[in-house]
Design a protein around this motif. Sequence first.
Motif, short mmCIF file in Angstrom:
data_model
loop_
_atom_site.label_atom_id
_atom_site.label_comp_id
_atom_site.label_asym_id
_atom_site.label_seq_id
_atom_site.Cartn_x
_atom_site.Cartn_y
_atom_site.Cartn_z
N GLY A 1 -0.52 3.18 -0.32
CA GLY A 1 0.72 2.85 -1.05
C GLY A 1 0.56 2.88 -2.56
O GLY A 1 1.55 2.84 -3.30
N THR A 2 -0.69 2.93 -3.03
CA THR A 2 -0.97 2.96 -4.48
C THR A 2 -2.01 4.07 -4.72
O THR A 2 -3.17 3.78 -5.02
N PHE A 3 -1.58 5.30 -4.59
CA PHE A 3 -2.47 6.46 -4.65
C PHE A 3 -3.31 6.49 -5.93
O PHE A 3 -4.51 6.79 -5.89
N ALA A 15 -5.44 7.50 -8.67
CA ALA A 15 -6.18 8.74 -8.92
C ALA A 15 -6.77 9.25 -7.61
O ALA A 15 -7.64 10.13 -7.63
N GLY A 16 -6.37 8.67 -6.51
CA GLY A 16 -6.76 9.20 -5.20
C GLY A 16 -8.15 8.81 -4.73
O GLY A 16 -8.65 9.36 -3.74
N GLY A 17 -8.78 7.87 -5.40
CA GLY A 17 -10.15 7.48 -5.03
C GLY A 17 -10.26 7.04 -3.57
O GLY A 17 -11.11 7.53 -2.83
N ASP A 43 -3.73 -1.11 -3.42
CA ASP A 43 -4.72 -1.47 -4.44
C ASP A 43 -3.87 -1.72 -5.68
O ASP A 43 -3.50 -0.79 -6.39
N LEU A 44 -3.51 -2.98 -5.87
CA LEU A 44 -2.38 -3.31 -6.75
C LEU A 44 -2.66 -3.13 -8.25
O LEU A 44 -3.81 -2.93 -8.66
N GLY A 45 -1.59 -3.22 -9.01
CA GLY A 45 -1.73 -3.20 -10.47
C GLY A 45 -1.73 -1.80 -11.03
O GLY A 45 -0.98 -0.94 -10.59
N PHE A 46 -2.62 -1.56 -11.99
CA PHE A 46 -2.60 -0.29 -12.73
C PHE A 46 -3.98 0.34 -12.68
O PHE A 46 -4.98 -0.33 -12.42
N SER A 47 -4.02 1.64 -12.94
CA SER A 47 -5.30 2.36 -12.93
C SER A 47 -5.85 2.46 -14.35
O SER A 47 -5.12 2.25 -15.33
C1 LIG Z 1 -5.32 0.24 -9.13
S1 LIG Z 1 -4.40 1.70 -9.12
C2 LIG Z 1 -4.81 2.46 -7.61
C3 LIG Z 1 -6.02 3.31 -7.67
C4 LIG Z 1 -6.35 4.08 -6.43
N1 LIG Z 1 -6.58 3.22 -5.30
C5 LIG Z 1 -7.53 4.97 -6.66
O1 LIG Z 1 -8.56 4.76 -6.01
O2 LIG Z 1 -7.46 5.87 -7.46
C6 LIG Z 1 -2.78 1.14 -8.80
C7 LIG Z 1 -1.74 2.23 -8.72
O3 LIG Z 1 -0.61 1.66 -8.06
C8 LIG Z 1 0.53 2.14 -8.68
N2 LIG Z 1 1.59 1.17 -8.40
C9 LIG Z 1 1.70 -0.08 -8.87
N3 LIG Z 1 2.80 -0.65 -8.36
C10 LIG Z 1 3.38 0.26 -7.56
C11 LIG Z 1 4.54 0.25 -6.74
N4 LIG Z 1 5.33 -0.82 -6.66
N5 LIG Z 1 4.82 1.37 -6.03
C12 LIG Z 1 4.02 2.47 -6.09
N6 LIG Z 1 2.92 2.53 -6.86
C13 LIG Z 1 2.60 1.43 -7.58
C14 LIG Z 1 0.19 2.27 -10.13
O4 LIG Z 1 1.03 3.21 -10.74
C15 LIG Z 1 -1.27 2.74 -10.05
O5 LIG Z 1 -1.36 4.13 -10.08
#
Ligand SMILES: C[S@@+](CC[C@H](N)C(=O)[O-])C[C@H]1O[C@@H](n2cnc3c(N)ncnc32)[C@H](O)[C@@H]1O
Length: 302
Positions: free
Chosen positions: A28-30, A32-34, A98-102
């Motif tokens: 749900g929080t793609f 950078a796709g890690g 994986d909440l929040g911001f990248s």
């Molecule tokens: C911590 S990063 C995720 C990193 C990812 N797991 C990875 O390994 O690259 C959180 C991502 O969730 C997205 N995000 C935050 N709230 C969101 C929401 N309500 N719906 C969709 N994306 C959301 C952000 O834009 C951000 O890209």
Amino acid sequence: MDNLHKPVMVKEIIERIDFNNCNFFLDGTFGAGGHTNEILLRGSKVIGLDNYKKAESIALKNKTINKKFDFYQSNFKDIDKVIKKNRITDKFDGVLLDLGFSSNQLQDNDVGLSFKNDVPLKMNYADYEISAYDILNDYSEEKLEKIFSEYGEISNSKKLAKFIITYRKTNEIKSTFDFIELLKKSRVNFGSNRINFATKPFQALRIEANNELENLKIFLVKIKQFLNNNALIFIISFHSLEDRIVKNHFKNYSLKRDLTFQDNQVWGYEILTKRPITADRDELKNNPRARSAKLRVARYKC
Ligand SMILES: C[S@@+](CC[C@H](N)C(=O)[O-])C[C@H]1O[C@@H](n2cnc3c(N)ncnc32)[C@H](O)[C@@H]1O
């Protein structure tokens, strides 16, 4: 865009998934796709969502290499709409938030999350109606006090809110550095010496500008209808407010001690993490972001 983001607690997630029975996964929080990439590597089909526009270019690269991957630019709170619009009929065997911001967003001056650069006050991952600028220049004293107290956990939020109201009569608060200047002039004590004094006020604005806690609550309510029996749900949070929402949700809908359903329920969660999992020492050394990460895992039963 260069990818600066290191995914958090990948090992802890991957080792809990039975890939023989994980055909379909929702990230749900793609970002950078890690995490997505690690799951794709093990053969599951994955759907990635992210509301950040620039996540799509990374996702498109993924899509060309792996046909088992689809990306939708969407808020995860709208998971039901994504499923309906794209006629997705399979249910998920695993879900991750994986909440929040990248780290990519932190470096992106169009988003403006960092207090290290002087950029316009937005802080939105997507194009939202409310930006950090609107919050600071338009919100009432009561609302400001509430967000700084609840989302920033700032003990003297009343003093800060009052100061903003007076300050903005003669100053427009346009950029991140304007806000930092205001914070300094407010003479509010922001507490901890361990973190920058602006961290908590910035966090409060970001949470409000992106409606982060509401999105999480809505997602948790909606997702169960799209889960297969035994699906695992993984949620990584980065502050106590999010973690509390996840913990309470799993607890409110948990199975009984003998793993039967609570009265009047035909489904429930087996809580797999009584206490949240945190990153190990190696990861903490290599990824400072992992310091505040907490992972909770539950198994859906129906
Ligand atoms: C911590 S990063 C995720 C990193 C990812 N797991 C990875 O390994 O690259 C959180 C991502 O969730 C997205 N995000 C935050 N709230 C969101 C929401 N309500 N719906 C969709 N994306 C959301 C952000 O834009 C951000 O890209």
